[in-house]
Design an enzyme around this catalytic site. Sequence first.
Site, PDB file in Angstrom:
ATOM      1  CG  ASP A   8      -1.482   1.238   1.619  1.00  0.00           C
ATOM      2  OD1 ASP A   8      -2.317   1.875   0.649  1.00  0.00           O
ATOM      3  OD2 ASP A   8      -1.590   2.275   2.766  1.00  0.00           O
ATOM      4  CG  ASP A  10      -1.228   8.036   0.440  1.00  0.00           C
ATOM      5  OD1 ASP A  10      -0.146   8.016   0.310  1.00  0.00           O
ATOM      6  OD2 ASP A  10      -2.061   7.416  -0.484  1.00  0.00           O
TER       7      ASP A  10
HETATM    8 MG   LIG Z   1      -2.628   3.760   2.979  1.00  0.00          MG
END
Ligand SMILES: [Mg+2]
Length: 193
Positions: A8, A10
């Site tokens: 992932d 952010d």
């Molecule tokens: Mg995230």
Amino acid sequence: MKKAVFLDRDGTLNVDVGYPSRYDQIDIYPQSFEAVRKFNREGLLVVVVTNQSGVGRGLLTEDDLQDIHARLSAAFSRRDARLDAIYYCPHYVHSADRRYRKECDCRKPQPGLARRAAADLGIDLGSSYMIGDKTEDVLLGRTIGAVSVLVLTGSGRQSLSQLREQKINPSHVASDILEAADWILDEEKRRLR
Ligand SMILES: [Mg+2]
Ligand SMILES: [Zn+2]
């Protein structure tokens, strides 16, 4: 077939500031470089999979997003770390822009991004890993048959409570991406034994 670590963006690779539209808003966690180097050395593909509904919401353009990703990759390269690919979902169901207005199959936890990467890069999803800070990341990992690691950076602590309420257990909970990397490399050794 190759193995991959799906990451992932952010809250996992960089601080989650909510819909950044320029690269100068991206603050990479210092430990991310070493984590990615470790995956590179182990021969695991590093593939970022990220929901970027800010595009569909009109908060940034797809060009802005691609510029951010080019600079993000360059920042890793300068530190001898390689992001092999970045896949994003730009969709938003209520988008004013019809190009982005749809119930897509690529917004995590839907598996579209990982499946596209698998087809493009020859990845065996079932022997791969997913690292993220949100419930959707853990669920994506589960859907594609990968080993899921929840990191406690970003929204990780709230996600851990939500997952416990839903009685969903990630394979591992790590304080951050570097600890996740160390656990995955140990897991690779365990699997080879
Ligand atoms: Mg995230
Ligand atoms: Zn999508």
